[in-house]
Write an enzyme that holds these catalytic residues in place. Structure first.
Site, PDB file in Angstrom:
ATOM      1  N   PHE A 167       0.840  -1.193   0.000  1.00  0.00           N
ATOM      2  CA  PHE A 167       0.000   0.000   0.000  1.00  0.00           C
ATOM      3  C   PHE A 167       0.872   1.238   0.000  1.00  0.00           C
ATOM      4  CE2 PHE A 167      -4.174   1.859   0.680  1.00  0.00           C
ATOM      5  CZ  PHE A 167      -4.983   0.859   0.171  1.00  0.00           C
ATOM      6  N   GLN A 205      -6.953  15.257   4.099  1.00  0.00           N
ATOM      7  CA  GLN A 205      -6.284  14.530   3.021  1.00  0.00           C
ATOM      8  C   GLN A 205      -7.158  14.459   1.768  1.00  0.00           C
ATOM      9  OE1 GLN A 205      -5.741  10.048   3.159  1.00  0.00           O
ATOM     10  NE2 GLN A 205      -3.616  10.721   3.242  1.00  0.00           N
ATOM     11  N   HIS A 244      -7.665  12.582  -1.833  1.00  0.00           N
ATOM     12  CA  HIS A 244      -7.276  11.368  -2.536  1.00  0.00           C
ATOM     13  C   HIS A 244      -7.320  11.657  -4.027  1.00  0.00           C
ATOM     14  CE1 HIS A 244      -7.184   7.210  -3.797  1.00  0.00           C
ATOM     15  NE2 HIS A 244      -6.988   6.829  -2.551  1.00  0.00           N
ATOM     16  N   LEU A 303     -14.690   7.078  -4.038  1.00  0.00           N
ATOM     17  CA  LEU A 303     -13.314   6.635  -4.132  1.00  0.00           C
ATOM     18  C   LEU A 303     -13.126   5.473  -5.103  1.00  0.00           C
ATOM     19  CD1 LEU A 303     -10.661   7.343  -2.636  1.00  0.00           C
ATOM     20  CD2 LEU A 303     -10.998   5.206  -1.420  1.00  0.00           C
ATOM     21  N   GLU A 329      -7.002   2.830  -4.482  1.00  0.00           N
ATOM     22  CA  GLU A 329      -5.612   3.020  -4.845  1.00  0.00           C
ATOM     23  C   GLU A 329      -5.082   1.808  -5.612  1.00  0.00           C
ATOM     24  OE1 GLU A 329      -3.563   5.308  -1.828  1.00  0.00           O
ATOM     25  OE2 GLU A 329      -1.883   3.929  -1.995  1.00  0.00           O
ATOM     26  N   ARG A 370      -0.334  10.182  -1.981  1.00  0.00           N
ATOM     27  CA  ARG A 370      -1.609  10.788  -2.312  1.00  0.00           C
ATOM     28  C   ARG A 370      -1.541  12.299  -2.479  1.00  0.00           C
ATOM     29  NH1 ARG A 370      -5.541   7.268   1.702  1.00  0.00           N
ATOM     30  NH2 ARG A 370      -5.267   5.339   0.542  1.00  0.00           N
ATOM     31  N   HIS A 389     -10.849  13.206   1.573  1.00  0.00           N
ATOM     32  CA  HIS A 389     -10.917  11.789   1.909  1.00  0.00           C
ATOM     33  C   HIS A 389     -10.789  11.504   3.396  1.00  0.00           C
ATOM     34  CE1 HIS A 389     -10.562   7.552   1.413  1.00  0.00           C
ATOM     35  NE2 HIS A 389      -9.304   7.502   1.812  1.00  0.00           N
ATOM     36  N   ARG A 394      -2.150  11.022   6.506  1.00  0.00           N
ATOM     37  CA  ARG A 394      -2.317   9.646   6.946  1.00  0.00           C
ATOM     38  C   ARG A 394      -1.872   8.674   5.862  1.00  0.00           C
ATOM     39  NH1 ARG A 394      -6.838   5.690   5.722  1.00  0.00           N
ATOM     40  NH2 ARG A 394      -7.298   7.207   4.125  1.00  0.00           N
TER      41      ARG A 394
HETATM   42  C1  FAD Z   1     -13.921   5.548   0.782  1.00  0.00           C
HETATM   43  C2  FAD Z   1     -12.997   5.349   1.936  1.00  0.00           C
HETATM   44  C3  FAD Z   1     -12.072   4.322   1.906  1.00  0.00           C
HETATM   45  C4  FAD Z   1     -11.224   4.119   2.985  1.00  0.00           C
HETATM   46  N1  FAD Z   1     -10.328   3.098   2.913  1.00  0.00           N
HETATM   47  C5  FAD Z   1      -9.514   2.864   3.975  1.00  0.00           C
HETATM   48  C6  FAD Z   1      -8.601   1.773   3.950  1.00  0.00           C
HETATM   49  O1  FAD Z   1      -8.530   1.018   2.989  1.00  0.00           O
HETATM   50  N2  FAD Z   1      -7.823   1.566   5.013  1.00  0.00           N
HETATM   51  C7  FAD Z   1      -7.897   2.364   6.118  1.00  0.00           C
HETATM   52  O2  FAD Z   1      -7.194   2.112   7.063  1.00  0.00           O
HETATM   53  N3  FAD Z   1      -8.752   3.403   6.158  1.00  0.00           N
HETATM   54  C8  FAD Z   1      -9.561   3.684   5.117  1.00  0.00           C
HETATM   55  N4  FAD Z   1     -10.424   4.746   5.173  1.00  0.00           N
HETATM   56  C9  FAD Z   1     -10.543   5.537   6.387  1.00  0.00           C
HETATM   57  C10 FAD Z   1     -11.302   4.792   7.481  1.00  0.00           C
HETATM   58  O3  FAD Z   1     -12.357   4.085   6.902  1.00  0.00           O
HETATM   59  C11 FAD Z   1     -11.914   5.702   8.515  1.00  0.00           C
HETATM   60  O4  FAD Z   1     -10.972   6.575   8.984  1.00  0.00           O
HETATM   61  C12 FAD Z   1     -12.411   4.923   9.725  1.00  0.00           C
HETATM   62  O5  FAD Z   1     -13.262   3.923   9.304  1.00  0.00           O
HETATM   63  C13 FAD Z   1     -13.137   5.810  10.695  1.00  0.00           C
HETATM   64  O6  FAD Z   1     -13.823   5.026  11.650  1.00  0.00           O
HETATM   65  P1  FAD Z   1     -14.647   5.687  12.807  1.00  0.00           P
HETATM   66  O7  FAD Z   1     -15.098   4.590  13.682  1.00  0.00           O
HETATM   67  O8  FAD Z   1     -13.849   6.736  13.436  1.00  0.00           O
HETATM   68  O9  FAD Z   1     -15.867   6.429  12.150  1.00  0.00           O
HETATM   69  P2  FAD Z   1     -17.069   5.974  11.218  1.00  0.00           P
HETATM   70  O10 FAD Z   1     -16.940   4.605  10.766  1.00  0.00           O
HETATM   71  O11 FAD Z   1     -17.241   7.029  10.212  1.00  0.00           O
HETATM   72  O12 FAD Z   1     -18.308   5.992  12.179  1.00  0.00           O
HETATM   73  C14 FAD Z   1     -18.904   7.164  12.643  1.00  0.00           C
HETATM   74  C15 FAD Z   1     -20.093   6.795  13.457  1.00  0.00           C
HETATM   75  O13 FAD Z   1     -20.549   7.914  14.170  1.00  0.00           O
HETATM   76  C16 FAD Z   1     -21.933   8.022  14.072  1.00  0.00           C
HETATM   77  N5  FAD Z   1     -22.303   9.414  14.298  1.00  0.00           N
HETATM   78  C17 FAD Z   1     -21.807  10.502  13.698  1.00  0.00           C
HETATM   79  N6  FAD Z   1     -22.375  11.593  14.186  1.00  0.00           N
HETATM   80  C18 FAD Z   1     -23.260  11.193  15.122  1.00  0.00           C
HETATM   81  C19 FAD Z   1     -24.156  11.867  15.989  1.00  0.00           C
HETATM   82  N7  FAD Z   1     -24.289  13.181  15.995  1.00  0.00           N
HETATM   83  N8  FAD Z   1     -24.920  11.139  16.809  1.00  0.00           N
HETATM   84  C20 FAD Z   1     -24.823   9.797  16.812  1.00  0.00           C
HETATM   85  N9  FAD Z   1     -23.980   9.131  16.048  1.00  0.00           N
HETATM   86  C21 FAD Z   1     -23.202   9.822  15.200  1.00  0.00           C
HETATM   87  C22 FAD Z   1     -22.243   7.481  12.750  1.00  0.00           C
HETATM   88  O14 FAD Z   1     -23.548   7.010  12.706  1.00  0.00           O
HETATM   89  C23 FAD Z   1     -21.257   6.342  12.639  1.00  0.00           C
HETATM   90  O15 FAD Z   1     -21.796   5.198  13.223  1.00  0.00           O
HETATM   91  C24 FAD Z   1     -11.282   4.978   4.102  1.00  0.00           C
HETATM   92  C25 FAD Z   1     -12.198   6.001   4.126  1.00  0.00           C
HETATM   93  C26 FAD Z   1     -13.039   6.222   3.053  1.00  0.00           C
HETATM   94  C27 FAD Z   1     -13.969   7.377   3.091  1.00  0.00           C
END
Ligand code: FAD
Ligand code: HEM
Ligand code: SF4
Ligand code: F3S
Ligand code: FES
Lengths: 122, 236, 578, 125
Positions: C123, C236, C238, C248, C251, C282, C348, C390
């Site tokens: 990666f 960031q 992408h 997206l 990559e 990126r 991203h 990142r």
């Molecule tokens: C398209 C894409 C591809 C990616 N690919 C990769 C990858 O291959 N490898 C990697 O390591 N990372 C990747 N990332 C980044 C990674 O997915 C995220 O950084 C990570 O999943 C974030 O997890 P999280 O638990 O912090 O938040 P999230 O999974 O975004 O969860 C947020 C949660 O908060 C809740 N929420 C938000 N606001 C409120 C509110 N006011 N009240 C109640 N609930 C709320 C939502 O409902 C949700 O359940 C990618 C990101 C994207 C966008």
């Protein structure tokens, strides 16, 4: 989750499996039956000829197998359909009894027929 | 990319004011390369803010936006206008589920059914220091089933569910498959006992609507068949 | 609708806001420790944006090729352009391997090597194949497995509940107030500890790979409570977002050898990163694309360039990049086997967020004083693992690892502390927000304001930033905040009022966007994802510092006194070349 | 909440799988109904020569022959679709169930046509 889920019945696998087993048996018998009795032996035959043919043990065995499998398969099929649409336990029980009775009656009549035919004096 | 005029019929229902759902038609103009979700957004943002629907990722992976468009269950976000011949759209909530509001359906039962099949690895052996070994072939058995995004399209399209709302439905059964056929799992008997039930796997009559509806093209019926064979082996 | 008062009050040991990877991992840990935990999420847990992650989760398992924790650490630090706090990174890397094995033991279906171990792939920015993956749905399987484990542990889920305010009093957090989206009604969650794991804030931008739900709600709530955000200017971009949609394209496409072409059909990366070409990091590739577009070499002079897969061949595309192929076909009607795919840089990942220490306790100043009972993890947080940029696959690891750590910290806290009394009238703030929208008499539509903000952010604080642009943006944001006061919504009902939710989300975007703009104006250097045309060089003399930003009556107040923690003997800053 | 009832949702019945299922179900029910009749009719054979002749004459009447042609069609459909179902259940038929359906239907149709010809050609109109 609805309460009805908990009224389980674990016979599904048996029903399902034997529906398929009987299907395969039926497939063979039915093709034979149709070809032999509906296509080949056409027309109005004298009673005597028909009955004579029907008295061979081979024929009786075949007929009996057909009777059993077709009844089982058909009524089991009806029961499977009922399981889909009848959700009330009491009604299901009632329907099942009806199927059993109809099955028993048909089995009785059918078996009787076979026995009678083979014991007819020509 | 040209502008097109759209005629969009949406099934509306507000529990606070309506007794029954009704159709409402919106006329609007959009680009011809938009998705159904874009159309709904356009309506919601600029025409009628009271319209409700679910959406989040808008890239066909979260499963929020499943709905019935022109007669079949799709993900609104990945379905482009160009997939239809006409500029008339008929949008309604997933069939077979209760409507909360407009295109938003009640998924509580759907998820409850999922929970019913014990959707987690059941282990009766000690865990290793590192990973469990699993051959790529064994992984292949469950890979496709693990793609399920729980959108509900399949379950809501199944005539068996329409006839019997307690039927576990293809999504939950697929989840059962995913665990029963996971080489690491030791919970086969418990799970088979649950799905080998009047409301379980035997309500599937290989109708294939689920496979038609699945946006991830998962061969659901095939996996359910393997479950049936497994359940049969176990009880006969 | 009359609502039962008793049902609107919940008393529970721990509350987790957000059901992404970070939130669920924490909830699982707390539940396993035998405490009551409620997970509040505005979307069903399996719909969280973590599920969109495709590539993989980083851990130096060395299953495929030699690897070491040291190397992983170095890559992460260098990738982050030396803005990452190295003590946190060291801890992070040391826990990463355990996190992945734990996932596997929970049942995550990882792709396998021939000998049955977890498979790993290369990666961007990682110097060894380190991304543990499951086909191209890694985030999805992690999220679902975690959800299922939480179900097993009887975690209480409050799905489709949106947190509207935090109950913080005397530097201590006592719970949250959340709106029941489905039925309407404000619920008070009285708890000993709260975790904020609400994910990223990509939705401040027009072109973004983020979900509609990623509106950074918790960040705005933190600001509202008079607490700071950290490093918000680092967003960031992408390079391969689907044109117009921003969705997206993995990559992996470039990994398989895809070209990026401008209007003249040139592989223009040769002018920017001659050795790595399309496989540059990126930020570099995104900037190259943007330069081409700005200088009029976008396709047909428009704001996109081409991602060309044609030479890869049908078979390989279908085998290795099915999702990329499907996305292009479904969204743009482009058959990637025969035509190039229009792409543009897309917002991203949010490096910035709620500042916290290595135990995930939220801190309130540069000295690191904590708010009692308040925790944060995942993309919403800024522990500064990722620094200024990142590395791919590090963020899932971040969310999972620090989710677990948060769970441990919170369990400890719950064990050692008693419930505190709620502040008087806990629901007031939240109810006021609802009533302002419901009773608004103005004429402004939140969707219009949001569109203006997103446009502005993408144009003026995007891949390239200049003082001039951002001063314009500052004015725009202020103006939109003013206009927002006159916002009104169409839907006045209680059930599934999407209009209300969106209005609330737009108010949040408007609130924290300010800190992005101010942070970016103040940071007079280029580092990682933050690139200033007027200050194109990294400035380690003055800027090895984090930005803390508060929102006050008088506007945003910044504090740059929090220095980056660097192990000079081992990982002293050096030039970032690829 | 509002529960829509979907005993019949015409919108969804346009795929091969659901038509196959509906027809299979209807034909199966038809067959068990017929089988019951059949058993009863055959029974009359045992009543003696007279009733036998009466019955066989009826069985050879054009009306019955046409009914029989229909029955033969139903049987062919049910039998061959049944084989398709067995394939789906045990031999990965799901992966090509539509092709299988059309193949089975074609065979069933051909056999139905041949059978019908034979049946009708025996009638003395
Ligand atoms: C398209 C894409 C591809 C990616 N690919 C990769 C990858 O291959 N490898 C990697 O390591 N990372 C990747 N990332 C980044 C990674 O997915 C995220 O950084 C990570 O999943 C974030 O997890 P999280 O638990 O912090 O938040 P999230 O999974 O975004 O969860 C947020 C949660 O908060 C809740 N929420 C938000 N606001 C409120 C509110 N006011 N009240 C109640 N609930 C709320 C939502 O409902 C949700 O359940 C990618 C990101 C994207 C966008
Ligand atoms: C010729 C050979 C036959 C074959 C191959 C065959 C095959 C099958 C199969 C595989 C099923 C199971 C369908 C399912 O579970 O979805 C079935 C169902 C059924 N069969 Fe047959 N069958 C045959 C003959 C018959 C006969 C002679 C009768 C009538 C007596 C009959 C009546 C039924 C009924 C009522 C059902 C239930 C329908 C349903 O569940 O939808 N079948 N058949
Ligand atoms: S199996 Fe397919 S249709 Fe069913 S829930 Fe999963 S993704 Fe949706
Ligand atoms: S539609 Fe239903 S009946 Fe079976 S094959 Fe699919 S679950
Ligand atoms: S919005 Fe996530 S699947 Fe459509």
């Amino acid at each position: 989750m609805s309460k009805t889920f908990k009224e389980t019945s674990k016979t599904g696998a048996v029903l399902w499996f034997f529906q398929r087993v009987t299907a395969v048996i039926l497939f063979i018998i039915l093709v034979y039956h149709f070809v032999y009795y509906h296509f080949i032996s056409q027309g109005v035959y004298p009673w005597r000829t028909v009955v004579a043919k029907m008295q061979s043990p081979w024929f009786n065995l075949l007929q009996f197998t057909f009777l059993i499998t077709a009844l089982y398969h058909g009524l089991n099929g009806v029961w499977m359909v009922a399981e889909d649409y009848i959700h009330c336990k009491a009604w299901r029980l009632a329907f099942f009894s009806v199927i059993l009775m109809v099955g028993a009656a048909l089995l009785f009549v059918g078996t009787l027929t076979i026995i009678k035919i083979s014991s007819l004096k020509i | 990319m040209a502008k097109v005029k759209l005629n969009v019929k949406v099934l509306r229902y507000n529990p606070d004011t309506d007794k029954k759902p009704y159709w409402k038609t919106y006329e609007l103009e959009t680009e011809d390369d938009v998705t159904i979700l874009d159309v709904l957004n356009e309506i919601h943002w600029n025409i009628d803010g009271t319209l409700a629907y679910r959406r989040s990722c808008r890239s066909a992976i979260c499963g929020s936006c499943a709905m019935k468009v022109n007669g079949r269950n799709v993900l609104a976000c990945e379905t482009g206008l160009h997939q239809f011949n006409s500029h008339k759209l008929k949008i309604e909530p997933l069939p077979g589920f209760k409507i909360i509001k407009d295109l938003v359906v009640d998924l509580d039962e759907f998820f409850a059914k999922l929970e019913r099949i014990l959707p987690y690895l059941i282990l009766k052996k000690p865990t290793p220091d590192k990973e469990f070994l699993q051959s790529p072939q064994d992984f292949d058995k469950i890979q496709e089933a693990a793609m399920c995004i729980l959108c509900g399209s399949c379950t809501s399209s199944c005539p068996s569910l329409w006839a019997n709302e307690d039927y576990l439905g293809p999504a939950a059964l697929l989840k059962a498959y995913r665990f029963i056929f996971d080489s690491r799992d030791d919970g086969t008997d418990e799970r088979l006992d649950i799905i080998n039930d009047r409301n379980g796997i035997w309500r599937c009559h290989t109708i294939f609507n689920c496979m038609e509806a699945c946006p991830k093209d998962i061969k659901i019926t095939e996996y359910l068949s393997r479950l049936k064979v497994k359940a049969t082996e176990n009880s006969i | 609708m009359k609502l039962d008062e008793a049902k609107l009050y919940h008393k529970i040991d721990a509350v987790v806001v957000g059901a992404g990877l970070a939130g669920l991992r924490a909830a699982l840990e707390i539940a396993r420790n035998g405490f009551q935990v409620a997970v509040i999420s505005k979307v069903y847990p399996t719909r969280s944006h973590s599920g969109a992650a495709q590539g993989g989760i980083a851990a130096a398992l060395a299953n495929v090729k030699e690897d070491s924790l040291d190397l992983h650490m170095f890559d992460t630090i260098k990738g982050g352009d030396y803005l990452g706090d190295q003590d946190v990174i060291e801890f992070f890397i040391s826990e990463a391997v355990k996190t992945v094995y734990e996932f596997e033991n929970m049942g995550v279906p990882f792709s396998r090597t021939e000998d049955g171990r977890i498979n790993q792939r290369d990666f961007g920015g990682h110097s060894s194949p380190r991304a543990c993956f499951s086909a191209d749905i890694t985030g999805h399987v992690l999220l679902h497995t975690l959800y299922e484990q939480c179900v097993k542990q009887h975690v209480h889920f409050f799905n489709e509940f949106q947190v509207f305010s935090l109950l913080i009093e005397n530097d201590s957090c006592k719970g949250v107030v959340a709106w029941d989206i489905r039925n309407g009604g404000m619920h008070t969650f009285h708890s000993k500890s709260v975790l904020l794991a609400t994910g990223g804030y990509g939705r401040a931008y027009k072109i973004t790979s983020n979900a509609h739900a990623n509106t950074g709600d918790a960040l705005a709530l933190i600001l509202e409570c008079g607490l700071p955000l950290e490093d918000m200017e680092f967003v960031q971009f992408h390079p391969t977002g689907l044109y117009k949609h921003g969705i997206l394209l993995s990559e992996a496409a470039r990994g398989e050898g895809a070209y990026i072409l401008n209007d003249k059909g040139e592989r223009f990366m040769k002018n920017y990163a001659a050795t790595k070409m399309e496989l540059g990091p990126r930020d570099v590739v995104s900037r190259a694309e943007q330069t081409e577009i700005n200088e009029g070499r976008g396709i047909g002079g428009k704001d996109y360039v081409y991602l060309d897969l044609r030479h890869i061949g049908k078979e390989r595309i279908m085998e290795r990049l099915p999702q990329v192929y499907d996305l292009a076909l479904n969204y743009l009607k482009v058959d990637a086997i025969k035509e190039p795919i229009p792409i543009q840089p897309t917002a991203h990942y949010s490096m910035g967020g709620i500042p916290a220490n290595v135990r995930t306790e939220v801190i309130k100043d540069a000295k690191g004083s904590i708010i009692k009972g308040l925790y944060t993890a995942g993309e919403a947080s800024c522990l500064s693992v990722h620094g200024a940029n990142r590395l791919g696959t590090n963020s899932l690891q971040d969310a999972a690892t620090f989710g677990r750590i948060a769970g441990i910290s919170m369990s400890q806290f719950v064990r050692d502390n008693k419930f505190e009394n709620l502040p008087a009238n806990p629901q007031d703030a939240a109810l006021k927000k609802v009533s302002t929208f419901m009773n608004g008499t103005g004429k402004e539509r939140h969707s219009v304001i949001r569109a203006l903000l997103q446009n502005g952010m993408t144009k003026l604080a995007g891949v390239f930033r200049t003082e001039e642009d951002m001063l314009k943006l500052r004015v725009l944001v202020k103006e939109l905040q003013e206009r927002f006061k006159n916002v009104t919504i169409d839907d006045k009902g209680n059930s599934y009022n999407m209009d209300l939710i969106e209005a609330f989300e737009v108010s949040n975007l408007l609130s924290f966007s300010e800190t992005i703009v101010e942070g970016a104006i103040a940071r007079k250097e280029s580092r990682g994802a933050h690139y200033r045309n007027d200050y194109p060089k990294r400035d380690d003399e003055n800027w090895l510092r984090h930005t803390l930003a508060w929102q006050t009556e008088k506007g945003v107040v910044l504090d740059h006194s929090k220095e980056v923690i660097i192990f000079r003997d081992r990982y002293a800053p050096q030039e970032r070349k690829y | 909440m509002y529960k829509r009832t979907f005993i019949f949702d015409p919108g969804y019945y346009k795929f091969v799988g659901s038509w196959a299922w509906i027809l299979h179900r209807l034909s199966g029910l038809g067959l068990i109904f017929y089988l019951s009749l059949h058993i009863w009719v055959i029974n009359s054979l045992t009543m003696g020569e007279e009733s036998f002749t009466r019955v066989t004459t009826f069985l050879n009447s054009p009306v019955f022959k046409i009914l029989e042609v229909g029955l033969w069609g139903i049987i062919m459909f049910h039998a061959f679709n049944g084989v398709r179902i067995v394939f789906v259940d045990f031999f990965k038929g799901s992966l090509f169930h539509k092709k299988l359906f059309f193949a089975m239907i074609s065979i069933a149709f051909v056999l139905w046509a041949i059978g019908s010809y034979l049946l009708l050609s025996h009638i003395s109109w």
